[in-house]
Design a protein around this motif. Structure first.
Motif, PDB file in Angstrom:
ATOM      1  N   LEU A 113       0.830  -1.202   0.000  1.00  0.00           N
ATOM      2  CA  LEU A 113       0.000   0.000   0.000  1.00  0.00           C
ATOM      3  C   LEU A 113       0.863   1.250   0.000  1.00  0.00           C
ATOM      4  N   VAL A 114       0.523   2.200  -0.905  1.00  0.00           N
ATOM      5  CA  VAL A 114       1.217   3.490  -0.956  1.00  0.00           C
ATOM      6  C   VAL A 114       0.197   4.603  -0.723  1.00  0.00           C
ATOM      7  N   ASP A 115       0.688   5.770  -0.364  1.00  0.00           N
ATOM      8  CA  ASP A 115      -0.209   6.882  -0.009  1.00  0.00           C
ATOM      9  C   ASP A 115      -0.678   7.680  -1.216  1.00  0.00           C
ATOM     10  N   SER A 116       0.134   7.743  -2.253  1.00  0.00           N
ATOM     11  CA  SER A 116      -0.240   8.491  -3.457  1.00  0.00           C
ATOM     12  C   SER A 116       0.150   7.685  -4.673  1.00  0.00           C
ATOM     13  N   ALA A 117      -0.507   8.022  -5.807  1.00  0.00           N
ATOM     14  CA  ALA A 117      -0.305   7.179  -6.976  1.00  0.00           C
ATOM     15  C   ALA A 117      -0.527   7.962  -8.259  1.00  0.00           C
ATOM     16  N   PRO A 118       0.174   7.558  -9.348  1.00  0.00           N
ATOM     17  CA  PRO A 118      -0.056   8.206 -10.648  1.00  0.00           C
ATOM     18  C   PRO A 118      -1.493   8.111 -11.116  1.00  0.00           C
ATOM     19  N   CYS A 119      -2.199   7.022 -10.755  1.00  0.00           N
ATOM     20  CA  CYS A 119      -3.572   6.855 -11.230  1.00  0.00           C
ATOM     21  C   CYS A 119      -4.546   7.803 -10.541  1.00  0.00           C
ATOM     22  N   GLN A 120      -4.058   8.610  -9.581  1.00  0.00           N
ATOM     23  CA  GLN A 120      -4.932   9.566  -8.880  1.00  0.00           C
ATOM     24  C   GLN A 120      -4.417  11.002  -9.013  1.00  0.00           C
ATOM     25  N   GLU A 121      -3.702  11.273 -10.090  1.00  0.00           N
ATOM     26  CA  GLU A 121      -3.246  12.647 -10.325  1.00  0.00           C
ATOM     27  C   GLU A 121      -4.438  13.581 -10.497  1.00  0.00           C
ATOM     28  N   ILE A 122      -5.488  13.100 -11.148  1.00  0.00           N
ATOM     29  CA  ILE A 122      -6.725  13.873 -11.329  1.00  0.00           C
ATOM     30  C   ILE A 122      -7.863  13.068 -10.726  1.00  0.00           C
ATOM     31  N   VAL A 123      -8.696  13.720  -9.925  1.00  0.00           N
ATOM     32  CA  VAL A 123      -9.831  13.066  -9.268  1.00  0.00           C
ATOM     33  C   VAL A 123     -11.110  13.788  -9.666  1.00  0.00           C
ATOM     34  N   LEU A 124     -12.052  13.061 -10.261  1.00  0.00           N
ATOM     35  CA  LEU A 124     -13.325  13.637 -10.698  1.00  0.00           C
ATOM     36  C   LEU A 124     -14.458  12.995  -9.913  1.00  0.00           C
ATOM     37  N   THR A 125     -15.283  13.808  -9.283  1.00  0.00           N
ATOM     38  CA  THR A 125     -16.451  13.331  -8.538  1.00  0.00           C
ATOM     39  C   THR A 125     -17.604  14.307  -8.756  1.00  0.00           C
ATOM     40  N   GLY A 126     -18.758  13.985  -8.206  1.00  0.00           N
ATOM     41  CA  GLY A 126     -19.898  14.906  -8.211  1.00  0.00           C
ATOM     42  C   GLY A 126     -20.304  15.357  -9.583  1.00  0.00           C
ATOM     43  N   ASP A 127     -20.429  16.670  -9.777  1.00  0.00           N
ATOM     44  CA  ASP A 127     -20.901  17.234 -11.047  1.00  0.00           C
ATOM     45  C   ASP A 127     -19.937  16.966 -12.209  1.00  0.00           C
ATOM     46  N   ASP A 128     -18.674  16.672 -11.898  1.00  0.00           N
ATOM     47  CA  ASP A 128     -17.721  16.374 -12.968  1.00  0.00           C
ATOM     48  C   ASP A 128     -18.032  15.055 -13.671  1.00  0.00           C
ATOM     49  N   ALA A 213     -14.399  -1.184  -8.478  1.00  0.00           N
ATOM     50  CA  ALA A 213     -13.462  -0.266  -9.117  1.00  0.00           C
ATOM     51  C   ALA A 213     -12.988  -0.898 -10.409  1.00  0.00           C
ATOM     52  N   VAL A 214     -13.115  -0.166 -11.503  1.00  0.00           N
ATOM     53  CA  VAL A 214     -12.699  -0.671 -12.816  1.00  0.00           C
ATOM     54  C   VAL A 214     -11.327  -0.089 -13.141  1.00  0.00           C
ATOM     55  N   VAL A 215     -10.367  -0.980 -13.366  1.00  0.00           N
ATOM     56  CA  VAL A 215      -8.991  -0.570 -13.662  1.00  0.00           C
ATOM     57  C   VAL A 215      -8.818  -0.545 -15.173  1.00  0.00           C
ATOM     58  N   LEU A 216      -8.546   0.617 -15.717  1.00  0.00           N
ATOM     59  CA  LEU A 216      -8.299   0.779 -17.150  1.00  0.00           C
ATOM     60  C   LEU A 216      -6.817   1.074 -17.361  1.00  0.00           C
ATOM     61  N   GLY A 217      -6.194   0.370 -18.291  1.00  0.00           N
ATOM     62  CA  GLY A 217      -4.766   0.578 -18.515  1.00  0.00           C
ATOM     63  C   GLY A 217      -3.928   0.055 -17.368  1.00  0.00           C
ATOM     64  N   ALA A 218      -4.238  -1.137 -16.904  1.00  0.00           N
ATOM     65  CA  ALA A 218      -3.473  -1.745 -15.816  1.00  0.00           C
ATOM     66  C   ALA A 218      -2.064  -2.087 -16.292  1.00  0.00           C
ATOM     67  N   VAL A 266      -6.228   4.669 -15.451  1.00  0.00           N
ATOM     68  CA  VAL A 266      -7.518   5.242 -15.054  1.00  0.00           C
ATOM     69  C   VAL A 266      -8.210   4.264 -14.112  1.00  0.00           C
ATOM     70  N   ILE A 267      -8.885   4.799 -13.087  1.00  0.00           N
ATOM     71  CA  ILE A 267      -9.710   3.981 -12.191  1.00  0.00           C
ATOM     72  C   ILE A 267     -11.119   4.577 -12.184  1.00  0.00           C
ATOM     73  N   VAL A 268     -12.118   3.735 -12.446  1.00  0.00           N
ATOM     74  CA  VAL A 268     -13.518   4.149 -12.391  1.00  0.00           C
ATOM     75  C   VAL A 268     -14.135   3.487 -11.165  1.00  0.00           C
ATOM     76  N   GLU A 269     -14.525   4.279 -10.182  1.00  0.00           N
ATOM     77  CA  GLU A 269     -15.069   3.758  -8.933  1.00  0.00           C
ATOM     78  C   GLU A 269     -16.586   3.861  -8.934  1.00  0.00           C
ATOM     79  N   GLY A 270     -17.247   2.987  -8.165  1.00  0.00           N
ATOM     80  CA  GLY A 270     -18.694   3.078  -8.094  1.00  0.00           C
ATOM     81  C   GLY A 270     -19.328   1.988  -7.273  1.00  0.00           C
ATOM     82  N   LEU A 271     -20.654   1.919  -7.370  1.00  0.00           N
ATOM     83  CA  LEU A 271     -21.457   0.949  -6.632  1.00  0.00           C
ATOM     84  C   LEU A 271     -22.375   0.228  -7.609  1.00  0.00           C
ATOM     85  N   ILE A 272     -22.456  -1.096  -7.466  1.00  0.00           N
ATOM     86  CA  ILE A 272     -23.347  -1.893  -8.300  1.00  0.00           C
ATOM     87  C   ILE A 272     -24.623  -2.184  -7.528  1.00  0.00           C
ATOM     88  N   ASP A 273     -25.752  -1.893  -8.175  1.00  0.00           N
ATOM     89  CA  ASP A 273     -27.065  -2.103  -7.565  1.00  0.00           C
ATOM     90  C   ASP A 273     -27.312  -3.601  -7.370  1.00  0.00           C
TER      91      ASP A 273
END
Length: 543
Positions: A113-128, A213-218, A266-273
């Motif tokens: 486990l690391v504290d920061s990562a290249p896959c989280q340079e940009i974080v989009l949530t909410g209205d984004d 979480a969907v991992v794109l470009g693993a 890229v990581i796409v996070e979410g919840l499955i109904d």
């Protein structure tokens, strides 16, 4: 292998492919919705040999509306356009791929486990995540089968889920149907016990949504674990660590309690109904037919994190051969061989081959058996192969070592002349329906086992002996006739039923002394023989 995990990320892998001459870089604008997959498809349907197939990297991606995607690239075929590309990603020669998988599964390494990562340079949530051009609509996800698919699809996405009972995380390669900037429908096949589908049932029983979480470009070492058939209680990230010989660096997702590869794109996070399902498809599937619209799981996106500049991977699938079949074939075949030879102790098994063209590996298994192997061991091999995994082996065929399993015509030749359907076939009921169009009548499927090995000696293969074919090839080349690509069998060889006497007759004929052979047969005329009676034991009588 370098000490830096970043050197094993997708971008570094693409650089290695370029250096090895295994990458086409396409800089002109290419429409991801109508042009991209059809362009790559031609290297599989255009008569290009497997060894000459390459990965494609698209650097100027557009869509059907004319939009562009600054800072984004799309790679297709970068994981397994051919076995050499897979080997580059694994860091092993093609011949060592099977041993590498067995070693990794025997000695997994937990992620770090690391504290920061290249896959989280940009974080989009909410209205984004809402509205045209945002969220998923801002990612250059291609349409795989233009003219039939109903939307862009994640084809190389690794779906991370966690068992709510054990806490063990799973990575599975599933198709993802984009539905809205913040919604994806996913097919996690339950009939073959996909990890995500098993977890979904547990969350449903709890009355909870399933984090995903969907991992794109693993990184390739991680990407290769997705389609691999690993036990349900195995964390694929630990096997990826075993493949690389060191821990995979992971980071906590921003909105769900899951770990993602830190050096992904890229990581796409979410919840499955778990209360309702959503229609998904149609989609061009790896069995070679369109998967028609069906109800599957629906994911609501809660975050998208990515690198500033990123590369989306997309797998070329549908009608095989394709990237999706290569990525399975090079890993599955050694596992089947190990299962039969070592787990089941069937020493007569020499090779296990999966038929790739059009059938997507799952339907036909060819098992090469050493000459002299007892018939009971042949049938143990057939039964063992058919029962190893639920989705593979609808037709299992045992063949001899002289039969080329990569040539379906060879296998049909063996079935035609080395098997008696009455005694050399067996149908096993209660096989799962598996992956593909449903047969009329529904219900369970079945498996056919065929022993197409020679039950004794056979006459030689009816082609000129090797020395004559070699001589003719020299003349062919001296005449500058079209370049040859020999197809097996290209010369004759003995299969046991041949005598020194017949060899001597053939040698006389090749020297022009065929009349002597006529005198030989005249000396053995018979008034009692019936037409087509064998004429064995005849010898040449010198005058």
């Amino acid at each position: 292998m370098s000490d830096s995990p970043e050197t094993d990320a997708l971008d570094a892998h693409l650089q290695k492919l370029a250096a090895a001459g295994l990458l086409h870089v396409i800089d002109r604008p290419i429409d991801k919705d109508r042009e991209m997959h059809p362009l790559v498809r031609w290297q599989y349907r255009g008569g290009i040999p497997e060894s000459r197939r390459k990965a494609f990297l698209f650097t100027n991606v557009t869509d059907a509306k004319g939009r562009s995607y600054p800072g984004a690239r799309v790679a297709i075929g970068a994981l397994a356009a051919n076995p050499e590309i897979y080997a580059v990603g694994l860091g092993k020669p093609v011949a060592d791929i099977g041993r590498a998988w067995l070693a990794a599964m025997a000695a997994p390494i937990a992620p770090r486990l690391v504290d920061s990562a290249p896959c989280q340079e940009i974080v989009l949530t909410g209205d984004d995540l809402l509205g045209e051009g945002k969220g998923l609509d801002a990612l250059p996800i291609p349409i795989s089968t233009p003219g039939y698919d109903t939307a862009p699809y994640f084809t190389a996405g690794l779906w991370a889920t966690r068992d709510p009972d054990t806490g063990v995380q799973n990575l599975g390669l599933y198709r993802g149907n984009l539905k809205a900037p913040n919604r994806v429908a996913v097919m996690m096949e339950r009939s073959t016990l996909a990890g995500g589908g098993v977890h979904w049932l547990k969350y449903k029983a709890r009355g909870e949504k399933m984090p995903v979480a969907v991992v794109l470009g693993a990184p390739p070492l991680v990407a290769f674990t997705g389609p691999q058939k690993l036990p349900l209680d195995c964390d694929e990230l630990t096997v990826a660590g075993g493949l690389g010989g060191r821990p995979v660096e992971v980071v906590r997702c921003k909105t769900v309690d899951l770990l993602a590869p830190a050096h992904a794109q890229v990581i796409v996070e979410g919840l499955i109904d778990t209360d309702s399902l959503e229609p998904e498809g149609p989609f061009g599937e790896s069995h070679g037919y369109m998967a028609l619209e069906e109800y599957n799981f629906s994911m609501t996106v809660t975050a998208i994190t990515r690198r500033t500049n990123y590369t989306i991977t997309s797998i070329i699938s549908q009608v095989t051969p394709s990237e999706s079949s290569v990525i399975k074939k090079v890993a599955y075949e050694p596992l089947y061989l190990d299962h039969l030879r070592n787990a089941l102790n069937i020493k007569g098994v020499k090779r296990v081959s999966m038929h790739e063209p059009l059938t997507n590996l799952r339907r036909f298994l060819f098992i090469t058996i050493a000459k002299g192997t007892p018939n009971t061991e042949v049938w143990r091999a057939l039964l063992g192969a058919a029962s190893f995994t639920p989705a593979i082996g609808k037709f299992c065929v045992a063949i001899d070592e002289d039969i080329d399993p990569e040539n379906a015509d060879h296998v049909l030749w063996a079935i035609a002349y080395r098997s008696n359907p009455l005694v050399d076939t067996h149908v096993v009921p209660n096989r799962g329906k598996g992956h593909g169009p449903e047969l009329p009548g529904g219900g369970t499927d079945s498996t056919m086992l065929v022993d197409a090995t020679a039950k004794g000696n056979f006459p030689p293969v009816a082609l000129p002996k090797k020395e004559f074919m070699d001589r003719a090839r020299v003349i062919w080349e001296e005449l500058k006739l079209p370049q040859l690509a020999p197809e097996s069998p290209w010369s004759g060889y003995s299969l046991g039923d041949w005598s020194d006497e017949w060899d001597a007759c053939a040698a006389r004929a090749a020297k022009g002394d065929w009349i002597a052979n006529g005198r030989r047969s005249a000396a053995h005329r018979s008034a009692t023989a019936e037409p087509q009676d064998p004429a064995r034991g005849i010898v040449f009588r010198a005058e």
